[in-house]
Design a protein around this motif. Structure first.
Motif, mmCIF file in Angstrom:
data_model
loop_
_atom_site.group_PDB
_atom_site.id
_atom_site.type_symbol
_atom_site.label_atom_id
_atom_site.label_comp_id
_atom_site.label_asym_id
_atom_site.label_seq_id
_atom_site.Cartn_x
_atom_site.Cartn_y
_atom_site.Cartn_z
ATOM 1 N N PHE A 17 0.842 -1.199 0.000
ATOM 2 C CA PHE A 17 0.000 0.000 0.000
ATOM 3 C C PHE A 17 0.873 1.243 0.000
ATOM 4 O O PHE A 17 1.693 1.429 0.907
ATOM 5 N N ALA A 18 0.702 2.081 -1.003
ATOM 6 C CA ALA A 18 1.470 3.320 -1.089
ATOM 7 C C ALA A 18 1.062 4.284 0.024
ATOM 8 O O ALA A 18 1.868 5.055 0.507
ATOM 9 N N VAL A 19 -0.203 4.213 0.418
ATOM 10 C CA VAL A 19 -0.729 5.079 1.480
ATOM 11 C C VAL A 19 -1.246 4.178 2.599
ATOM 12 O O VAL A 19 -2.102 3.324 2.367
ATOM 13 N N ALA A 20 -0.710 4.359 3.802
ATOM 14 C CA ALA A 20 -1.081 3.494 4.929
ATOM 15 C C ALA A 20 -2.572 3.543 5.235
ATOM 16 O O ALA A 20 -3.164 2.543 5.643
ATOM 17 N N ARG A 34 -5.057 0.944 -4.906
ATOM 18 C CA ARG A 34 -5.967 1.996 -4.421
ATOM 19 C C ARG A 34 -7.372 1.807 -5.006
ATOM 20 O O ARG A 34 -8.372 1.936 -4.308
ATOM 21 N N ASP A 35 -7.474 1.482 -6.299
ATOM 22 C CA ASP A 35 -8.773 1.228 -6.921
ATOM 23 C C ASP A 35 -9.468 0.035 -6.266
ATOM 24 O O ASP A 35 -10.686 0.037 -6.067
ATOM 25 N N VAL A 89 -13.776 -2.115 -2.705
ATOM 26 C CA VAL A 89 -14.231 -2.849 -1.515
ATOM 27 C C VAL A 89 -15.003 -1.916 -0.586
ATOM 28 O O VAL A 89 -16.051 -2.283 -0.049
ATOM 29 N N ARG A 90 -14.519 -0.680 -0.432
ATOM 30 C CA ARG A 90 -15.225 0.287 0.411
ATOM 31 C C ARG A 90 -16.599 0.626 -0.170
ATOM 32 O O ARG A 90 -17.587 0.753 0.565
#
Length: 196
Positions: free
Chosen positions: A110-113, A160-161, A166-167
């Protein structure tokens, strides 16, 4: 004006009966008299906040203040939680488990935690919310990506996509039927007057 507690007292009685607990046993656990509990359940006495908290905690419940606009979503979650785990198909449990294992194998992808945290939170709800057939198919399609990623690691954008998909699935399950859940007023007290 007293707050109407009829729905709360009905839930207390239902929770007590679901646990096969007598009023006498609830009395011993809560510190209130059996007579007091009986009067609360029958609606002949408006319970004070302290009594409600004592009874709720004795039943392993919590009383929480929540924003009114979130009540339809909270109601959906609570309704889903009251269903047995059998209402979740084994396929749904399996698919959520696969994504969960993929997440546990490495947060370094994950690039962003915050994306990893978002995915973890989404999975926590998807473990408990029954999905429609279309939603289950979407979940299946998402887990197929994981299979492809074993031989061809995903780019940060693909991860990220995936998290956003999922969200979105989680949000659809949580907010299902929200628009029909409560009538909306024609105005709100916090709106500014255009003529001012």
């Amino acid at each position: 004006m007293a707050y109407k507690t009829e729905h709360i007292t009905q839930q207390i009685r239902a929770a007590r009966e679901a646990r096969n607990m007598s009023q006498r046993e609830l009395s011993a656990r809560s510190g209130l008299t059996q007579s007091h509990i009986s009067q609360i359940e029958r609606g002949t006495m408006e319970p004070g906040l302290a009594s409600l908290v004592d009874v709720a905690r004795a039943l392993d419940l919590e009383i929480v203040l929540a924003p009114k606009k979130l009540m339809p979503a909270i109601g959906n979650i609570l309704a889903s939680a009251s269903l047995t785990s059998n209402s979740l198909t084994s396929q749904q449990r399996h698919l959520v488990g696969r994504i969960d294992r993929w997440l546990a194998e490495g947060r370094d992808r994950f690039a962003v935690a915050s994306d990893a945290d978002s995915l973890k939170d989404s999975l926590a709800l998807l473990r408990h919310l029954p999905l429609t057939a279309d939603e289950l198919e979407t979940l299946h399609d998402l887990t197929m990506r994981l299979q492809r990623w074993k031989s061809d690691p995903p780019s940060p954008k693909e991860v990220r996509d995936f998290v956003h998909a999922v969200r979105a699935l989680r949000n659809a399950a949580v907010h299902r039927d929200r628009d029909d859940a409560i009538p909306r007023s024609a105005y709100a007290l916090d709106e500014e007057d255009d003529d001012a």
